[in-house]
Design an enzyme around this catalytic site. Structure first.
Site, PDB file in Angstrom:
ATOM      1  CG  ASP A 110      -2.104   1.282   1.279  1.00  0.00           C
ATOM      2  OD1 ASP A 110      -1.846   1.433  -0.096  1.00  0.00           O
ATOM      3  OD2 ASP A 110      -2.472   1.405   2.010  1.00  0.00           O
ATOM      4  CG  MET A 111       1.537   3.155  -3.606  1.00  0.00           C
ATOM      5  SD  MET A 111       2.784   2.134  -3.533  1.00  0.00           S
ATOM      6  CE  MET A 111       4.497   4.121  -4.100  1.00  0.00           C
TER       7      MET A 111
ATOM      8  CE1 TYR B 220      -4.259   9.018  -5.592  1.00  0.00           C
ATOM      9  CE2 TYR B 220      -6.105  11.123  -5.315  1.00  0.00           C
ATOM     10  CZ  TYR B 220      -5.224   9.814  -5.715  1.00  0.00           C
ATOM     11  OH  TYR B 220      -6.561   8.524  -6.086  1.00  0.00           O
TER      12      TYR B 220
ATOM     13  CG  ASP C  77      -3.319   4.633  -3.115  1.00  0.00           C
ATOM     14  OD1 ASP C  77      -4.329   2.675  -3.304  1.00  0.00           O
ATOM     15  OD2 ASP C  77      -4.183   5.073  -2.270  1.00  0.00           O
ATOM     16  CD  GLU C  78      -5.628  -1.428  -2.463  1.00  0.00           C
ATOM     17  OE1 GLU C  78      -5.711  -1.832  -0.994  1.00  0.00           O
ATOM     18  OE2 GLU C  78      -7.055  -0.628  -2.207  1.00  0.00           O
TER      19      GLU C  78
ATOM     20  NE  ARG D 152      -2.273  10.848   7.011  1.00  0.00           N
ATOM     21  CZ  ARG D 152      -2.176   9.750   6.953  1.00  0.00           C
ATOM     22  NH1 ARG D 152      -2.233   8.795   7.431  1.00  0.00           N
ATOM     23  NH2 ARG D 152      -2.572   9.263   5.326  1.00  0.00           N
TER      24      ARG D 152
END
Length: 641
Positions: A18-19, A23, A120-121, A60
């Site tokens: 998983d990236m 984006y 992206d996965e 985050r």
């Protein structure tokens, strides 16, 4: 609906890659000055700063979340950098991110079967690669273990705290470990190496989960991010699932999960262990009940499909609140934009991957006045997909009108564009599915038609020219003569106009009928070829004669297996020295009848399909019954036995 598939072996090695905030990483690669800074990618809609669709880990830390709008994110983190997603046709253009995702997939696919799950996965089946490594260079024999491997998180068997193995090096190098754990260790080493290759070649970081099946690998990949990997040995499965909220499990976030909570009091996956399989099957059916029983024990037989290309292409747009579409004209305008984008992606897939989509589907969400639940009731509609922007737009509008009539029921008069009709569309999308490889040698019959036309710039044609947007196949696979006559882009280059209007010859079949004495009656394949002139200076029959020379000649009625002979005048015309350069083209039209793929014929207009099939399978001559040979003659008194 989930499908219960038993695991054929628990010795598989499956990884889910998983990236990390993908984006944002793509935008940071474009603008390196953003690396290490609080960054978020926002939608094209500027209302309240736009909706956040990706948030960097630096942002985050300040409390920025994907559910926020841009203005709200700035209040939480004033120094945040907001990058707007590219825009095309009034909506987000994700091609930049799709292409970046393809870069990553091409690297990950080097070591095993690869399934691209989204932009992206990716899922990887590394079983064969792990077995090879275990037999040739097992982990316990390694002199040194890479630092990235030692950063792996290996889940321990503790059910309550789900503690990680403290001494990772010892776990990887155990000589007494079970065979399946040794395979997992090899898989983790391979994944760590792949992740480093992705970082080196694309500048993107990614996280991964390594387990014995897709379900567990997917759960593990998100446990330690960013740029880390998690290993799930078989002994830790029960502890992992015991406290996992039921809604976190794939396919349990909707009605099925709600039913488990309300009807059975199940809040975690581990709670399912108390129910026997018979009870689950009785309540939810044999298939779903068996699947629930399996996932509670970490059992999933889903295979990595070995697909690096998308299963479908889709384009959509949301129209929340006051932006809802309330007129047919508004819906048509947006459908045209969505279909244009879809057509471009289909053409790109055809050019690059030689794949053809077969089904067009329209989805929408809508509401009716005084019906708050109506958004779930708008039906989806599908039809055979016809290539070409105009055709896709036309079919999509027909699908919408049909779905809207079903949605409104008896109030069908409300579909006529009345702004006060009492309905509104809040989401609209079109998708192309059932994408299959184009059979070799059956690109399109139009390829042969194009080869008769000269090119003022180059003799080469790419695959996109073989199936132009304006000459798609109809849902039934047929194309009428009038459709082919009218086919062609609205705007043509001067070279294309020269090819089409060569001398006095045009694509108007009515003119051809008047000008060519050789073309009689209804449509024929020769009639189409007569409109393609090899040279502007040639006689008006020259193109048709060359085409007739090159095509297989229909069998004679009296000699079914042999071609018709030309008259001396025809032979003289064909052998004229002035046509030598055209006769050299004969080779590209010469082929054996038994080498023609019958599926190509389905692309021809129905008027000439029977004609061509007659060449391939000459009809048997009728065997007329002779007089006096009927069975009754044997019973006549005069008949001598």
């Amino acid at each position: 609906m989930p499908v219960a598939r038993p695991e054929l072996s628990d010795a598989r090695v499956i990884a889910h890659v998983d990236m990390d905030c993908f984006y944002v990483q793509v935008e940071q690669r474009k603008q390196p000055e953003l690396r290490g800074l609080p960054t978020a990618v926002v939608q094209y809609n500027s209302w309240k700063g736009g909706g956040l669709i990706a948030v960097s880990y630096e942002a985050r830390k300040y409390g920025v979340k994907r559910s926020m709008r841009g203005d709200e994110a700035k209040e939480v983190c004033p120094q945040i950098h907001l990058v707007q997603v590219p825009v095309a046709r009034g909506k987000a253009d994700l091609n930049l991110y799709r292409n970046a995702g393809s870069e990553v997939v091409s690297i990950l696919a080097r070591k095993g079967r690869c399934e691209r799950a989204s932009i992206d996965e990716v899922y990887l089946d590394l079983t064969d690669a792990a077995k090879t490594m275990l037999s040739e260079n097992p982990p316990e024999m390694l002199e040194a273990v890479d630092d990235e491997v030692l950063k792996s998180h290996v889940l321990g068997p503790d059910e309550d705290e789900r503690k990680e193995v403290e001494n990772v090096r010892e776990w990887f190098c155990r000589s007494s470990a079970e065979h399946r754990d040794k395979l997992l260790a090899c898989g983790a080493i391979i994944v760590a190496d792949l992740r480093m290759q992705v970082l080196k070649e694309t500048q993107f970081t990614c996280s991964a989960g390594i387990a014995h099946n897709k379900m567990l690998a997917k759960l593990a990949s998100g446990m330690n991010k960013p740029a880390q990997q998690t290993v799930v040995p078989f002994s830790s499965v029960e502890g992992l699932l015991a406290s996992l909220p039921i809604k976190k499990m794939k396919q349990l976030g909707g009605k099925l999960g709600n039913s488990l909570q309300s009807d059975l009091g199940v809040n975690t996956v581990g709670d399912l262990l108390q129910f026997p399989v018979e009870k689950l099957q009785e309540r939810y059916g044999i298939n779903t009940g068996t699947w629930l029983w399996n996932i509670a024990r970490g059992i999933s037989g889903d295979e990595v499909e070995g697909r690096i290309l998308p299963k479908s292409h889709g384009c959509g747009k949301n129209f929340p609140g006051p932006q809802a579409l309330r007129k047919i004209t508004s819906v048509q305008r947006w459908l045209n934009d969505l279909c244009e984008e879809l057509s471009e992606r289909l053409q790109s897939d055809l050019d690059q991957n030689k794949r053809v989509a077969h089904t067009l589907t329209l989805h929408a969400r809508a509401y009716k006045s005084n019906d708050s639940d109506s958004q779930r009731k708008f039906p989806s509609k599908s039809c055979p997909l016809r290539y070409g922007t105009a055709k896709i737009q036309e079919d999509a509008l027909k699908l919408f009108n049909s779905a809207l009539c079903d949605f409104l029921g008896s109030h069908r008069g409300e579909t006529q564009g009345n702004p006060n009709s009492g309905w509104g569309v809040t989401a609209l999308s079109v998708s192309a599915s059932k994408i299959l490889a184009a059979p070799p040698g059956t690109a399109s019959i139009l390829r042969f038609f194009h080869s008769c036309e000269p090119s003022s710039s180059s003799s080469e044609q790419n695959f996109s020219e073989i199936i132009p947007d304006s000459v798609p196949l109809s849902p039934s696979g047929s194309l009428s003569c009038s459709e082919l006559n009218q086919a062609g882009p609205q705007k043509r280059s001067s070279a294309e106009e020269t090819q089409i209007n060569c001398g006095s010859s045009t694509l108007n079949r009515d003119d051809q009928k008047r000008k060519s004495s050789n073309y009689k009656g209804g449509c024929s394949i020769l009639g189409y070829l007569q409109g393609s002139k090899p040279s502007c200076s040639s006689s008006k029959y020259e193109g048709a004669e060359i085409a007739q020379e090159a095509l297989p000649v229909p069998p004679s009625e009296h000699n079914p297996g042999r071609p018709l002979k030309r008259s001396p005048e025809e032979e003289n015309r064909v052998s004229q020295p002035s046509l030598d350069h055209n006769l050299q083209r004969r080779e590209m039209w010469t082929y054996k009848v038994d080498e023609i793929d019958p599926s190509v014929i389905d692309e021809l207009p129905p008027e000439i399909q029977e004609e061509v099939r007659g060449w391939l399978r000459p009809p048997k001559r009728a065997n007329p019954v002779k007089r006096g040979s009927s069975i009754t003659n044997y019973y006549l008194p005069s008949r001598k036995m």
